[in-house]
Design a protein around this motif. Structure first.
Motif, PDB file in Angstrom:
ATOM      1  N   GLU A 152      35.711  22.271  66.073  1.00  0.00           N
ATOM      2  CA  GLU A 152      36.834  22.044  66.983  1.00  0.00           C
ATOM      3  C   GLU A 152      37.353  23.365  67.546  1.00  0.00           C
ATOM      4  O   GLU A 152      37.643  23.470  68.736  1.00  0.00           O
ATOM      5  N   MET A 153      37.464  24.362  66.674  1.00  0.00           N
ATOM      6  CA  MET A 153      37.949  25.671  67.119  1.00  0.00           C
ATOM      7  C   MET A 153      36.965  26.287  68.111  1.00  0.00           C
ATOM      8  O   MET A 153      37.367  26.839  69.137  1.00  0.00           O
ATOM      9  N   GLN A 154      35.682  26.177  67.824  1.00  0.00           N
ATOM     10  CA  GLN A 154      34.665  26.720  68.731  1.00  0.00           C
ATOM     11  C   GLN A 154      34.726  25.998  70.074  1.00  0.00           C
ATOM     12  O   GLN A 154      34.642  26.626  71.123  1.00  0.00           O
ATOM     13  N   SER A 155      34.894  24.695  70.043  1.00  0.00           N
ATOM     14  CA  SER A 155      35.011  23.910  71.270  1.00  0.00           C
ATOM     15  C   SER A 155      36.243  24.336  72.066  1.00  0.00           C
ATOM     16  O   SER A 155      36.196  24.496  73.284  1.00  0.00           O
ATOM     17  N   TYR A 156      37.355  24.543  71.382  1.00  0.00           N
ATOM     18  CA  TYR A 156      38.588  24.989  72.031  1.00  0.00           C
ATOM     19  C   TYR A 156      38.398  26.364  72.667  1.00  0.00           C
ATOM     20  O   TYR A 156      38.805  26.598  73.806  1.00  0.00           O
ATOM     21  N   ILE A 157      37.773  27.265  71.925  1.00  0.00           N
ATOM     22  CA  ILE A 157      37.524  28.617  72.443  1.00  0.00           C
ATOM     23  C   ILE A 157      36.637  28.563  73.685  1.00  0.00           C
ATOM     24  O   ILE A 157      36.916  29.229  74.689  1.00  0.00           O
ATOM     25  N   GLU A 158      35.582  27.763  73.629  1.00  0.00           N
ATOM     26  CA  GLU A 158      34.692  27.633  74.783  1.00  0.00           C
ATOM     27  C   GLU A 158      35.435  27.070  75.995  1.00  0.00           C
ATOM     28  O   GLU A 158      35.245  27.531  77.122  1.00  0.00           O
ATOM     29  N   GLU A 159      36.298  26.073  75.771  1.00  0.00           N
ATOM     30  CA  GLU A 159      37.089  25.482  76.860  1.00  0.00           C
ATOM     31  C   GLU A 159      38.029  26.516  77.472  1.00  0.00           C
ATOM     32  O   GLU A 159      38.138  26.632  78.685  1.00  0.00           O
ATOM     33  N   ARG A 160      38.703  27.286  76.644  1.00  0.00           N
ATOM     34  CA  ARG A 160      39.611  28.331  77.137  1.00  0.00           C
ATOM     35  C   ARG A 160      38.841  29.403  77.905  1.00  0.00           C
ATOM     36  O   ARG A 160      39.294  29.867  78.946  1.00  0.00           O
ATOM     37  N   GLU A 161      37.670  29.799  77.383  1.00  0.00           N
ATOM     38  CA  GLU A 161      36.853  30.796  78.084  1.00  0.00           C
ATOM     39  C   GLU A 161      36.418  30.270  79.444  1.00  0.00           C
ATOM     40  O   GLU A 161      36.402  30.999  80.437  1.00  0.00           O
ATOM     41  N   ARG A 162      36.075  28.993  79.522  1.00  0.00           N
ATOM     42  CA  ARG A 162      35.669  28.368  80.779  1.00  0.00           C
ATOM     43  C   ARG A 162      36.844  28.356  81.769  1.00  0.00           C
ATOM     44  O   ARG A 162      36.697  28.679  82.934  1.00  0.00           O
ATOM     45  N   GLU A 163      38.038  27.997  81.274  1.00  0.00           N
ATOM     46  CA  GLU A 163      39.229  27.985  82.130  1.00  0.00           C
ATOM     47  C   GLU A 163      39.530  29.373  82.673  1.00  0.00           C
ATOM     48  O   GLU A 163      39.833  29.534  83.859  1.00  0.00           O
ATOM     49  N   VAL A 164      39.436  30.369  81.808  1.00  0.00           N
ATOM     50  CA  VAL A 164      39.698  31.745  82.234  1.00  0.00           C
ATOM     51  C   VAL A 164      38.659  32.182  83.271  1.00  0.00           C
ATOM     52  O   VAL A 164      38.996  32.799  84.276  1.00  0.00           O
ATOM     53  N   ALA A 165      37.405  31.846  83.039  1.00  0.00           N
ATOM     54  CA  ALA A 165      36.349  32.210  83.990  1.00  0.00           C
ATOM     55  C   ALA A 165      36.575  31.517  85.336  1.00  0.00           C
ATOM     56  O   ALA A 165      36.373  32.130  86.397  1.00  0.00           O
ATOM     57  N   GLU A 166      37.012  30.263  85.315  1.00  0.00           N
ATOM     58  CA  GLU A 166      37.288  29.549  86.567  1.00  0.00           C
ATOM     59  C   GLU A 166      38.449  30.190  87.319  1.00  0.00           C
ATOM     60  O   GLU A 166      38.382  30.382  88.532  1.00  0.00           O
ATOM     61  N   ARG A 167      39.503  30.547  86.596  1.00  0.00           N
ATOM     62  CA  ARG A 167      40.651  31.201  87.240  1.00  0.00           C
ATOM     63  C   ARG A 167      40.245  32.557  87.805  1.00  0.00           C
ATOM     64  O   ARG A 167      40.660  32.941  88.891  1.00  0.00           O
ATOM     65  N   ILE A 190      33.821  22.512  58.307  1.00  0.00           N
ATOM     66  CA  ILE A 190      32.805  22.519  59.370  1.00  0.00           C
ATOM     67  C   ILE A 190      33.370  21.855  60.634  1.00  0.00           C
ATOM     68  O   ILE A 190      33.213  22.366  61.748  1.00  0.00           O
ATOM     69  N   MET A 191      34.061  20.729  60.464  1.00  0.00           N
ATOM     70  CA  MET A 191      34.654  20.025  61.613  1.00  0.00           C
ATOM     71  C   MET A 191      35.717  20.893  62.293  1.00  0.00           C
ATOM     72  O   MET A 191      35.771  20.993  63.518  1.00  0.00           O
ATOM     73  N   LYS A 192      36.575  21.529  61.476  1.00  0.00           N
ATOM     74  CA  LYS A 192      37.613  22.393  62.036  1.00  0.00           C
ATOM     75  C   LYS A 192      36.993  23.576  62.791  1.00  0.00           C
ATOM     76  O   LYS A 192      37.469  23.970  63.863  1.00  0.00           O
ATOM     77  N   GLU A 193      35.929  24.133  62.246  1.00  0.00           N
ATOM     78  CA  GLU A 193      35.258  25.255  62.906  1.00  0.00           C
ATOM     79  C   GLU A 193      34.646  24.807  64.239  1.00  0.00           C
ATOM     80  O   GLU A 193      34.743  25.510  65.244  1.00  0.00           O
TER      81      GLU A 193
END
Length: 116
Positions: free
Chosen positions: A33-48, A28-31
């Protein structure tokens, strides 16, 4: 003896349940963390992407301004050319030179060569 076996089996089952619960919590913790990482990457891509679109829009606006300025300069040049370009003729009976500049006619009866 059967009590002892039952106690060993109960202890084994308890440890297995604890290990299983720990594994589930870890997954559950790994999932998360992965979801948080994915959301962060999606946010970075949207900002770029937003920054890229803003830059593109700025450049398109600059190109439109430059095109308008060039069009105006070309029109002004054409006006200047039409003002500067005149016609001259000497088809008159009195030998006068007629010059037409910007629709205005000028007559010259005497003229001399320009001095160097």
């Amino acid at each position: 003896m059967s009590l002892r076996i039952k106690a060993v089996v109960d202890k084994f089952v308890q440890e297995l349940k604890e290990a299983l619960d720990a594994d589930i919590q870890d997954r559950i913790m790994k999932e998360r963390e992965m979801q948080s990482y994915i959301e962060e990457r999606e946010r970075e891509v949207a900002e770029r992407e937003a920054a890229w679109k803003a830059e593109l829009s700025r450049r398109e606006a600059e190109i439109a301004r430059q095109e308008a300025r060039l069009k105006m300069e070309k029109e002004n040049l054409e006006k200047e050319k039409s003002v500067l370009m005149g016609t001259a003729s000497q088809d008159n009976q009195d030998g006068a030179l007629e010059i037409t500049v910007s629709g205005e006619k000028y007559r010259c009866l005497r003229f001399a060569k320009a001095k160097k």
